[in-house]
Design a protein around this motif. Structure first.
Motif, PDB file in Angstrom:
ATOM      1  N   LEU A  35       0.823  -1.208   0.000  1.00  0.00           N
ATOM      2  CA  LEU A  35       0.000   0.000   0.000  1.00  0.00           C
ATOM      3  C   LEU A  35       0.858   1.258   0.000  1.00  0.00           C
ATOM      4  O   LEU A  35       0.417   2.319  -0.449  1.00  0.00           O
ATOM      5  CB  LEU A  35      -0.926   0.002   1.210  1.00  0.00           C
ATOM      6  N   LEU A  36       2.099   1.122   0.475  1.00  0.00           N
ATOM      7  CA  LEU A  36       2.992   2.282   0.429  1.00  0.00           C
ATOM      8  C   LEU A  36       3.183   2.778  -0.997  1.00  0.00           C
ATOM      9  O   LEU A  36       3.462   3.948  -1.233  1.00  0.00           O
ATOM     10  CB  LEU A  36       4.353   1.922   1.021  1.00  0.00           C
ATOM     11  N   LEU A  37       3.041   1.858  -1.929  1.00  0.00           N
ATOM     12  CA  LEU A  37       3.223   2.242  -3.331  1.00  0.00           C
ATOM     13  C   LEU A  37       2.240   3.338  -3.716  1.00  0.00           C
ATOM     14  O   LEU A  37       2.534   4.164  -4.585  1.00  0.00           O
ATOM     15  CB  LEU A  37       3.013   1.035  -4.238  1.00  0.00           C
ATOM     16  N   LEU A  38       1.085   3.315  -3.080  1.00  0.00           N
ATOM     17  CA  LEU A  38       0.068   4.296  -3.451  1.00  0.00           C
ATOM     18  C   LEU A  38       0.584   5.716  -3.230  1.00  0.00           C
ATOM     19  O   LEU A  38       0.146   6.653  -3.896  1.00  0.00           O
ATOM     20  CB  LEU A  38      -1.195   4.071  -2.629  1.00  0.00           C
ATOM     21  N   ARG A  39       1.485   5.848  -2.281  1.00  0.00           N
ATOM     22  CA  ARG A  39       2.037   7.184  -2.052  1.00  0.00           C
ATOM     23  C   ARG A  39       3.094   7.535  -3.076  1.00  0.00           C
ATOM     24  O   ARG A  39       3.423   8.692  -3.262  1.00  0.00           O
ATOM     25  CB  ARG A  39       2.634   7.251  -0.655  1.00  0.00           C
ATOM     26  N   ILE A  40       3.647   6.520  -3.678  1.00  0.00           N
ATOM     27  CA  ILE A  40       4.775   6.777  -4.577  1.00  0.00           C
ATOM     28  C   ILE A  40       4.298   7.071  -5.983  1.00  0.00           C
ATOM     29  O   ILE A  40       4.790   7.977  -6.649  1.00  0.00           O
ATOM     30  CB  ILE A  40       5.719   5.565  -4.551  1.00  0.00           C
ATOM     31  N   VAL A  41       3.363   6.290  -6.424  1.00  0.00           N
ATOM     32  CA  VAL A  41       2.892   6.484  -7.797  1.00  0.00           C
ATOM     33  C   VAL A  41       1.781   7.528  -7.769  1.00  0.00           C
ATOM     34  O   VAL A  41       0.719   7.313  -7.210  1.00  0.00           O
ATOM     35  CB  VAL A  41       2.366   5.166  -8.382  1.00  0.00           C
ATOM     36  N   THR A  42       2.043   8.635  -8.382  1.00  0.00           N
ATOM     37  CA  THR A  42       1.074   9.717  -8.331  1.00  0.00           C
ATOM     38  C   THR A  42       0.319   9.807  -9.645  1.00  0.00           C
ATOM     39  O   THR A  42       0.706   9.202 -10.643  1.00  0.00           O
ATOM     40  CB  THR A  42       1.782  11.050  -8.067  1.00  0.00           C
ATOM     41  N   ILE A  43      -0.741  10.592  -9.600  1.00  0.00           N
ATOM     42  CA  ILE A  43      -1.547  10.752 -10.811  1.00  0.00           C
ATOM     43  C   ILE A  43      -0.715  11.475 -11.862  1.00  0.00           C
ATOM     44  O   ILE A  43      -0.051  12.463 -11.574  1.00  0.00           O
ATOM     45  CB  ILE A  43      -2.814  11.553 -10.496  1.00  0.00           C
ATOM     46  N   GLY A  44      -0.764  10.933 -13.041  1.00  0.00           N
ATOM     47  CA  GLY A  44      -0.078  11.590 -14.145  1.00  0.00           C
ATOM     48  C   GLY A  44       1.425  11.401 -14.158  1.00  0.00           C
ATOM     49  O   GLY A  44       2.118  12.011 -14.969  1.00  0.00           O
TER      50      GLY A  44
END
Lengths: 492, 652, 562, 100, 166
Positions: free
Chosen positions: C49-58
């Protein structure tokens, strides 16, 4: 007075491994009367001999020795290590086997060491005469070793078949040498190199040499002896057969067919066709086997085929000035190393599972091994997966480099056929895994079948597994060594 | 001016959803009172909110209200948000849905009082309200589709409410799957719209379509908009049970009667009409599609009515009647009288809900039997129900001053005026009106008049409880007065209903207007009343005395068996498909061909391997021969360039 | 050493350490084995779930990469990277693994330790596949993953488990054997295994492979992926594998393993072989559509619950492939979404069916009927998941299908129309099956006493239910994050050679710099090649090609150190 | 003078006859003799080439071949004795326990 | 026809005769004698070519030691008439033609391409044995020493294989 030349010390140092191996062979024979009932000590001496011989390679200087009869280069160095390691492991693995079968140890180890010395000679031979002597040394020892279980019918049959057909092939090999000699006036590879490639007699001679050596490495259709001999021979000896002579003979093949310009160009077709035939014969033959030892024998044929794919690439790449044949050499060497180690491990397990009199070799005997002997089963799985070419095992990179060599030489269809064979291979290797883990042993498990591996065998298996993983994870360490233009000095 | 509800329009659908969730998750352990409280409370509140929203809307000068709440689907240039909108059309639908829905909820508390899975029923019913409200409030096709599918789901669940009955679950499946076929068309329609207009928002699409440079595609041509409309109409036909996708609705009567009233009469099945009306901008650009809609509607009206003539199940009669009435609505839309269609939708909601609920009351009274041939003479025993039902019957038959008189009248009038074969459409519609009157009065006669045909010792007929009769009465009143908003048109006055909707549909299309038209309309409405009377008379004549079911032959048999359409579908589509899937696709292609090939290759390898291994005869002499063969092969290869100098390569 | 900098490696190897830790437990210590496996996989899920912070929109390109030289000859490197597409697939994997542990809580009774070790190793392989940016590394994980899966089927499966395991293994090996040939061929053309580098090189005019070569290369990859997906007509391993696999195996097989195929198509087939992909697209699309309809029709008539779901996977994955090969941003985003949605829905379905199997030890439809009465909660969950699988709006299944069809329609209305029939059929087979299992009278005496779900199952299912609903409503959370990578893929497929050839320097200078720097850094880690020695055999082609891209400089046998 | 070719062709003929004998004979000892015959053919070729080229190393080779043949004979006959003891037959076709 | 040629043909004829007899004789002892005939003829040919040392070794080692060993073993095993079984279909039907074909191919290749070689003993000189021994002990000392181990192996082999079980 004859002007006798005492060989130069440096020449002797170059053959130090052979000297040590032979000396230990003699030494073991001498010890026999005193240590007849102390098998372990003999084993220890045998291992020391094998190891010391391998260490002996570190003192030699690169270059030709004995007025060009031998060549001490990276290739021979590599194969000496390989052979030393294999011998070391085979001797270690034989300990429990000899005990179980109640066989004499000293002659056995002496013969193994002599055979190893012969293979060493073969690997460094630069002169066909030396090669012939080395070949015979290893072959004659092998004939004896194959029949070492004197009272076993299969063992003696194995010996007689190996002996008759082996000598038959040797005759071809010799005739080939004679023809080459006739055309070039020499049996020294360095001098044959520049022979007129258009000579038909030379072509014929090299062809017969290929027949003779192809017999030793079991290329189809000369593979025909392999399953019988491998099955009949004592299992540790089979391990040696599958690993040692095959590797050493491939070394000689490399030396011959990379050195002689006459054997390039169109020659790759010979290797192409032999490779395809060998792969298919080995794999398809293995598919229907129920005896694991025999199946591994067929599989060793298939692997010779894979190695030969790289050979086809060698002969082809030689003509490509841009890439050069080195990647293909490296592929052959890496493949043989990985294959040899894996095979020693696998045959050791088979030998241990086989029990007294090699009575339990069928797939049914392997059923339920996963629960009965978790370590043996796990190790066997790893080794079989390596043979199959699964990643993080040696076999994977071996196949990978071979594929790469083939594709580098634009032998796409050969690569594709190899891929097809890999799939066939997957089927029968997987079957052993399936049997070990997914099927239960039918009927009662004999008391001694539940016994786990003997410590020595376990060590061998352990080494094989670790080596497999090591080569599968860091192939570069080995590959870096053999990826050199100095690999075969005479072929520069 | 604060608009608390309008600005938070999502509250209206959310309330039933909450009710549904609470009842569904917790209701199993609750008492019925608590379940009732939640179910009725959420629906009632929703109704109240709807009223308030409408008030705010009207107070705000009837500005179309549209608000985006959150993004639902976003991909590339496609966006479909949770966007709700409120305009006059929505207002009508909203009030009908929440109002009638609320009444039916009340009714259900009585009707379902003794059923297993009480909480489940209300959970489903509330969920239906949620989806229906989403459907009518949606501001784009995608969200509309959410409601569209959602109501289908609830319909499936409620039809199969008595899941122990195989026929019920079959009917549920049939409803869902037939609806899916319609949805298939609807989805394709949406895709085409998006391809054409790059959006699915109503405002964007309609604005783009009504630009002057978008030509109206003439009748007979199949332009983009026409095809889109036709595809949308496939969806509508599925949802609103039109030819040829009507087959699920009669079966849907397997559900509890309140469900039939709410979903399969008043609201859900009219979603198709609503959607067509909502897309009127597109349809008016596609006369071909309009014509198809009109014909299908008209044909359905007649066709379903004929089947209704002979059914013996009280709910089946009503079901076919519903199909038929829906046909009227599509006829209206098809001839361009969207307002009339919606008008009929509304009145139909009242009287058909009334009829169904009354029928439910009847069934309740006779202990669950639905066969009219085993009823009779009930008028004296359940008077309230009888009167309410009579009210509904008169309404549907089209006698003034009941609601349907006005709505049906305006539809027939619009059809009559329609340029293309309008008279024919009118004639068929009128014929259907006669049939309607006939089968409805047949129902009254068989059920309420005459002598009882049931076993009076076993069946103790009793009037329904208070919570069931009150909704009946309210609906009866609505069936009477529901049409009066359009009444002044008959006297040359205003059609208030049409006028109310005119911001949506534009003026000048519906009834009212020109003086000349008024006189024609008088004539036509007179004809309609005569037609209704004719139906009544025939029914009276036929069923006043007849008391036995009689044999079923010829045309009667054909009608009784619904023209064998179900059998046709099964025989022509379903069974062949299953046969094909089983025998060809699965057995032959999958197991036989592909797996056969795969296993065959494996077997082949084994066979070849076995063959190869026989070369391994164990005989050393043979082995030597193989070595010789190998040697010869090697020689052949290496001498090949000499044997065949031209050979240069080939596949490597 | 920051943990976050090595998050990708942690994600890959954490389960492996978990498996290692499991090995130290006694094999009969059932209590702790299950709990440890569950904890490990759950922690792994939280990590992911930490990945969600890394991969941003766009975010363009890979939001996070790891690079470490591994093998110098040939240049194989430990190169990982994550973008929107792979992130969600990784999260899907980590989500399903603890579910798999839960699902086997009661179903697996023997060799429990080995079972969980295999499960965790499978996770290692799958996550590795999704994160690898080096073709070789990718292949490695691709193969590694096979073994645990084959074991899961073969040891803990039912009836014909061995046949199924072998079939699965051989089928996949058959595909990958050709893929490795393709990878090597590609290496031979470009001198690299690194995906971005290969892409950059292939996009320069002088290194375009000939159309025939490109097509063969494309096929070598595509067949491997198509077998994995599985596309018609390579699908016959799937029903067998699913039917015989234990529940956790089926959950992961359907949930993530199949996605490896479609992921591979997006990550490798399209960007590497744009022309061939486009040329093959009509055929692929037709096969996908056949798969959609065929899978659904065959599913309709299966007598066994697991086979129904298996064939439904064929159908659903057909949508994904169709979405990918229409090269339209909407449909491709839909395809990514559909992968996730199918993973959740089908995973949940198998979880559910597994519960039934735990109780009754059969999957045959004829054994069931009327289960609504004895197990209402179970029936409710089943219906909910079935509805999500058949694509009810506001649940997860709808979004993917809708976007795929919508996008496809923009490109080719005929394909979309045919594919949309799958929407009808999916309702048919699921509802029909549901009816036969849950509705009607409960006549089979063995089903009278059948128990409804317990707390463990309830919470597992609730997790699914929540995700299903969230994905159905909040789909834009996902689509926004996959939009940029999907657009990149599409852009790459659009780089027509004709267009390329007209431009002088095709590969972006930034990327070339990256390539060059990468080479330079790698040079720092291994000893520099001797001039003229064979060691630079491995480096030579890559460097040579990069140089010639950069400015046509003559290659002098050494790496230019920047 | 005898042309070298004659010797070589004789050698080829003898080699061929050796091969023929190998596949034709059934007695293991005789088959072994066939091998010896082939080796003799090789020797003849070597000597002929050696003489033709005017070099001596060919003859050295022959000496080695003879030594090796002798060693092989010792071992080979040992194996034959072993087999005969185990099998009670010298027919090579009856030594076929290992097959397929 | 010169005398040398005549001698050649006689000896060659004897050699081929011996070889054919080896094949045709059914008793191993007769085959062994035929082989001795071949060897003796070859020794003659070696002499004819001027390789006197090789000729001597041929007679002493081959014809003497090795063949005596053969005869000894034949006697030891009391080998009787050859049993003409035909279990091998391949050898029965294809063996002879293929073997002949192989010999033919080799012979043809030699006949077609070795014409350029000078005739042996064209210089008329015998190979000096001294030369031979010099080579053996200087240039080829390594294989020569290896041969000793080879013989050791053979001895061990003979012991191991022929040993009776204890």
């Amino acid at each position: 007075m004859l002007p006798l030349q005492i060989p130069h010390t440096s020449d002797l140092v170059r053959v130090l491994p052979e000297i040590i191996w032979c000396s230990f062979g003699v030494f073991l024979m001498l010890l026999q009367p005193f240590l007849k009932n102390h098998r372990q000590i003999l084993t220890l001496f045998g291992m020391i001999g094998a190891a010391l011989g391998t260490l002996g390679t570190f003192f030699g200087q690169m270059g030709a020795g004995f007025s060009g009869l031998i060549q001490f280069d990276m290739l021979s160095l590599f194969f000496h290590w390989l052979l030393g390691l294999v011998t070391f492991l085979v001797i270690l693995a034989s300990d429990s086997y000899l005990e179980r079968e109640n066989l004499d140890a000293s002659e056995f180890y002496a013969l193994i060491l002599f055979a190893t010395a012969g293979m060493g000679v073969l690997a460094s031979a630069q002169e066909l005469l030396t090669a012939f002597i080395g070949l015979e040394m290893s072959s004659i020892s092998s004939y004896i070793l194959a029949g070492y279980r004197r009272d076993a019918v299969k063992s003696s049959e194995s010996a007689v078949k190996y002996f008759l057909l082996g000598s038959f092939a040797t005759a071809f090999f010799l005739y080939g040498i004679a023809l080459v000699y006739g055309v070039t006036g020499s049996t020294n590879l360095a001098k044959i190199t520049s022979a007129d490639p258009s000579s038909n007699l030379l072509r014929m001679g090299l062809g017969m040499i290929l027949v003779g050596l192809g017999f030793k490495v079991a290329l189809a259709p000369f593979q025909i002896w392999t399953p019988d001999v491998y099955e009949g021979a004592p299992t540790p000896v089979t391990a040696l057969f599958a690993a040692g002579p095959k590797a050493a003979t491939f070394a000689l093949l490399l030396r011959i067919f990379t050195t002689i310009h006459a054997a390039t160009g169109f020659w790759f077709w010979a290797f192409w066709i032999l490779a395809v035939a060998t792969m298919f014969v080995g794999n398809l033959g293995a598919v229907v086997q129920t005896n694991v030892k025999r199946m591994l024998a067929y599989s060793s044929i298939a692997h010779a085929g894979y190695t030969l794919v790289a050979f086809a690439a060698v002969t082809f790449l030689k003509t490509d000035p841009e890439i050069g044949p080195w990647p293909a050499y490296a592929a052959v060497l890496f493949y043989l190393l990985g294959y040899a180690l894996v095979n020693v491990g696998a045959f050791t397990i088979v030998s241990e599972i086989g029990g007294k009199g090699e009575s339990r070799l069928t797939l049914d005997d392997f059923a339920g091994l996963g629960t009965r002997q978790p370590f043996a089963a796990a190790a066997m799985s790893l080794l079989l997966l390596s043979l199959l070419g699964m990643p993080i095992t040696a076999g994977f990179f071996g196949k990978f480099y071979v594929f790469k060599a083939a594709i580098n030489s634009k032998l796409i269809w050969l690569a594709v056929l190899m891929a097809v064979n890999t799939i066939i291979g997957a089927y029968y290797y997987l079957r052993v895994l399936v049997v070990m883990y997914m099927r239960d042993h039918e009927g009662e498990v004999p008391a001694d079948a539940a016994r786990s591996l003997s410590p020595t065998a376990a060590m061998v298996v352990m080494v094989a597994c670790l080596a497999t993983l090591y080569l599968g994870l860091f192939p570069n360490h080995i590959l870096g060594l053999v990826l050199s233009q100095d690999l075969i000095l005479s072929a520069r | 001016m604060p608009r608390p509800i309008l600005e938070n329009l999502w509250i209206i659908p959310l309330l039933p959803l909450l009710g549904s969730a609470i009842n569904g998750l917790l209701g199993s352990k609750w008492s019925k009172t608590l379940v009732n409280t939640v179910a009725l409370g959420s629906t009632g509140l929703s109704f109240a909110c709807a009223l308030e929203a409408v008030r705010e809307f009207l107070a705000g000068g009837s500005q179309v209200f549209r608000k985006e709440f959150f993004d639902w689907l976003v991909a590339g240039n496609f966006r479909a948000g949770f966007d709700l909108q409120l305009d006059e059309l929505t207002v009508v639908m909203l009030l009908v849905v929440t109002g009638v829905g609320f009444l039916i909820h009340i009714y259900s508390t009585g009707y379902m009082a003794h059923e297993e899975g009480y909480y489940r029923f209300f959970s489903y019913l509330n969920l239906f309200m949620f989806f229906m409200l989403i459907l009518v409030l949606a501001a784009n096709y995608a969200l509309l589709f959410v409601g569209w599918e959602g109501v289908g789901l609830c319909s499936y669940l409620l039809i199969g409410f008595y899941f122990l009955r195989k026929s019920a679950t079959n009917a549920g499946n049939k409803a869902f799957i037939v609806n899916r076929i319609g949805d298939f068309g609807f989805m394709l329609g949406m895709f085409l719209l998006f391809r054409t207009f790059h959006s699915l928002d109503f405002s964007t699409v309609f604005a783009a379509a009504s630009k002057p440079d978008v030509a109206i595609e003439p009748l007979g041509s199949f332009g983009t908009i026409t095809i889109a409309c036709l595809l949308l109409f496939v969806g509508a036909a599925g949802k609103s049970a039109q030819l040829p996708l009507y087959v699920w609705l009669p079966d849907a009567m397997e559900g509890p009667t309140p469900v039939s009233a709410l979903i399969h009469a008043a609201t859900m099945v009219t979603a198709g009409v609503y959607m067509v009306a909502r897309s009127h901008v597109l349809f008016t650009h596609a006369p071909t599609a309009m014509y198809v809609v009109a014909i299908v509607g008209c044909a359905t009206a007649f066709f379903a009515a004929t089947i209704g003539l002979v059914q013996s199940d009280i709910k089946k009669v009503l079901a076919y009647s519903t199909v038929s009435q829906l046909g009227y609505m599509f006829l209206a839309c098809g001839v361009g009288a969207f307002g009339a269609g919606i008008f009929h939708l509304m009145t139909h909601a009242f009287f058909k809900a009334l009829l169904f609920l009354s029928a439910g009351s009847v069934i309740h009274a006779v202990g669950g039997n639905q066969d009219m041939w085993e009823m009779g003479g009930l008028s004296k025993k359940i008077k309230i129900t009888y009167r309410c039902m009579l009210c509904g019957t008169i309404a549907i038959a089209g006698f003034p001053p009941f609601a349907a008189f006005f709505s049906k009248d305006s539809i027939l009038f619009a059809a009559y005026k329609y340029e293309t074969n309008g008279k024919a459409l009118y004639a068929v519609g009128l014929l259907a009106a006669i049939l309607t009157s006939f089968y409805m009065f047949r129902l009254i006669w068989l059920t309420f008049r005459g002598e009882p045909r049931y076993d009076e010792h076993k069946v103790h007929v009793h009037e329904s409880p208070f919570n069931m009769t009150v909704p009946l009465m309210i609906l009866a009143v609505l069936s009477l007065v529901g049409g009066w908003v359009a009444a002044p048109a008959l006297w040359g006055g205003k059609d208030y209903f049409a006028e109310f909707l005119s911001p949506v549909f534009g003026t000048g299309e519906a009834a009212g207007g020109a003086e000349a038209a008024a006189s024609l309309e008088h004539i036509l409405s007179g004809v309609a009343v005569v037609a209704a009377a004719l139906g009544l008379a025939v029914a009276m004549w036929m069923y006043n005395k007849k008391v036995s079911r009689g044999t079923s032959e010829g045309l009667h048999k054909l009608l009784y068996n619904k023209y064998y359409v179900d059998e046709l579908y099964f025989g022509a589509v379903v069974n062949p498909l299953i046969w094909l899937s089983t025998n060809l696709l699965w057995k032959v292609i999958d197991a036989g061909t592909i797996d056969g090939a795969v296993n065959g290759v494996a077997k082949g390898a084994a066979v070849i391997g076995d063959g190869l291994r026989h070369t391994q005869s164990g005989n050393t002499r043979s082995y030597a021969v193989w070595v010789i063969v190998g040697a010869i092969v090697v020689f052949a290869i290496i001498f090949w360039p000499i044997i065949h100098p031209a050979f240069s390569g080939g596949l490597r | 050493m920051e943990l976050s900098a090595h998050l990708l490696s942690v994600l890959i190897f954490f389960p492996a350490f978990g498996a290692l830790a499991l090995l130290f437990l006694r094999s009969d210590d059932e209590y702790w084995i299950r709990r440890l496996a569950f904890v490990v996989s759950t922690v792994e899920f939280l990590f992911s779930l930490l990945l969600l912070r890394i991969v941003t929109i766009g975010a363009q390109g890979y939001s996070m990469t790891e690079y470490k030289a591994w093998i110098s000859a040939p240049p194989i490197n430990y190169h990982l990277g994550v973008d929107g597409i792979s992130m969600f697939l990784v999260i899907l994997t980590t989500f399903l693994t603890p579910i798999g542990v839960l699902a086997s809580w009661k179903g697996v009774h023997h060799r429990i330790k080995e079972f969980h070790v295999m499960l965790l190793l499978l996770e290692v392989g799958v996550i590795g596949v999704f994160l690898a940016l080096d073709l070789f590394l990718f292949f490695l994980f691709w193969e590694i993953m096979l073994i645990p899966m084959a074991f899961l089927i073969g040891i803990w499966g039912h009836g014909r488990r061995i046949y199924a395991a072998v079939k699965f293994f051989i089928y996949t090996t058959a595909g990958s054997a050709f893929m490795i040939v393709g990878i090597l061929w590609l290496y031979n053309l470009t001198g690299s295994f690194d995906l971005p580098v290969i892409q950059a090189i292939l996009q320069t005019p002088q290194y375009h492979p000939s159309p025939a070569t490109e097509m063969l290369l494309f096929l070598s990859f595509f067949v491997a992926f198509a077998i994995k997906v599985p596309m018609f007509p390579f699908h016959t391993w799937l029903p067998d594998a699913h039917t015989e696999a234990p529940t956790a195996g089926s959950v992961l097989l359907a949930g993530v393993l199949l996605k490896m195929g479609t992921y591979g198509m997006m990550r490798f087939c399209l960007p590497l072989f744009p022309e061939a992909s486009r040329r093959a697209a009509p055929v692929v699309a037709v096969l996908a559509i056949i798969g959609i309809i065929y899978g659904a029709l065959v599913s309709l008539v299966q007598p066994n619950l697991k086979r129904i779901i298996a064939y439904s996977s064929v159908s659903h994955l057909g949508f994904v492939v169709l979405g990918i090969f229409t090269f339209h941003t909407i449909s491709m985003q839909g395809a990514v979404y559909q992968m996730l949605a199918h993973g959740i829905s089908t995973g949940a379905l198998f979880f559910l069916v597994g519960m039934l199997f735990d109780r009754r030890h059969t999957y045959e439809l004829s054994e069931f009927g009327g289960l609504c009465a004895p197990m209402p909660k179970y029936a409710a969950f089943f219906l909910y998941i079935a509805l999500s699988s058949m694509g009810l709006p506001m649940l997860n299944g709808f979004v993917g299908e809708f976007l795929i069809l919508l996008g496809t329609y923009q490109v080719h209305w005929g394909w979309a129309s045919w594919a949309a029939t799958g929407v009808i059929l999916s309702a048919c087979y699921l509802l029909w099956a549901y009816q036969r299992v849950f509705y009607g009278d409960n006549t089979n005496p063995e089903n009278k006493e059948i128990k409804d779900i317990d707390a463990r199952e309830f919470w597992g299912l609730t997790a699914f239910a929540v995700v299903v609903l969230w994905m159905g409503i909040g789909s834009s959370y996902i689509t926004r994050r996959v939009a940029a990578p999907v657009d990149t893929v599409i852009q790459q497929t659009q780089s027509h050679y004709a267009v390329e050839a007209s431009r002088p320097a095709a590969a972006s200078p930034v990327l070339l710099d990256q390539v060059r720097n990468r080479l330079a850094t790698r040079e720092g880690t291994v000893e520099p090649p001797h001039k003229g020695s064979a060691r630079n055999w491995a480096l030579a082609p890559e460097v040579r090609r990069v140089e010639s891209i950069a400015g046509g400089k003559e290659f002098d046998g050494r790496v230019v150190s920047q | 003078m005898v042309p070298t070719n004659y010797y070589l062709i004789l050698s080829a003929i003898l080699f061929g006859l050796g091969v023929l004998a190998f596949v034709f004979k059934r007695n293991i000892i005789t088959i072994f003799m066939a091998i010896e015959l082939m080796l003799n053919a090789v020797n003849l070729a070597f000597v002929a080439f050696s003489q033709a080229l005017g070099k001596t190393d060919g003859e050295v080779f022959v000496l080695f071949v003879i030594v090796v043949a002798a060693a092989e004979a010792a071992v080979g006959l040992g194996i034959i004795i072993l087999t005969a003891r185990n099998r009670r037959s010298l027919n090579v076709e009856r030594v076929d326990l290992l097959k397929l | 026809m010169s005398a040398a040629l005549l001698i050649f043909f006689v000896l060659a004829g004897l050699a081929v005769l011996g070889a054919v007899a080896l094949i045709l004789q059914s008793h191993p002892i007769h085959s062994a004698l035929s082989l001795i005939l071949v060897m003796l003829s070859l020794a003659g040919l070696y002499l004819l070519m001027g390789a006197e040392f090789v000729a001597a070794v041929q007679i002493i080692v081959y014809g003497g030691a090795v063949m005596v060993l053969f005869v000894f073993v034949i006697m030891l095993l009391n080998a009787g008439e050859e049993e003409r079984t035909n279990f091998s279909k391949l050898a029965t039907f294809a063996g002879v033609p293929l073997a002949l074909a192989l010999g033919g191919v080799i012979a043809a290749a030699i006949a077609r391409s070795s014409g350029h070689l000078p005739a042996p003993a064209a210089n008329g000189a015998l190979t000096p044995t001294r030369e031979l021994s010099k080579l053996l002990f200087s240039e080829f000392v390594y294989p020569f020493e290896l041969t000793s181990f080879l013989i050791l192996v053979a001895i061990i082999g003979a012991i191991v294989l022929a040993q009776r079980e204890n």
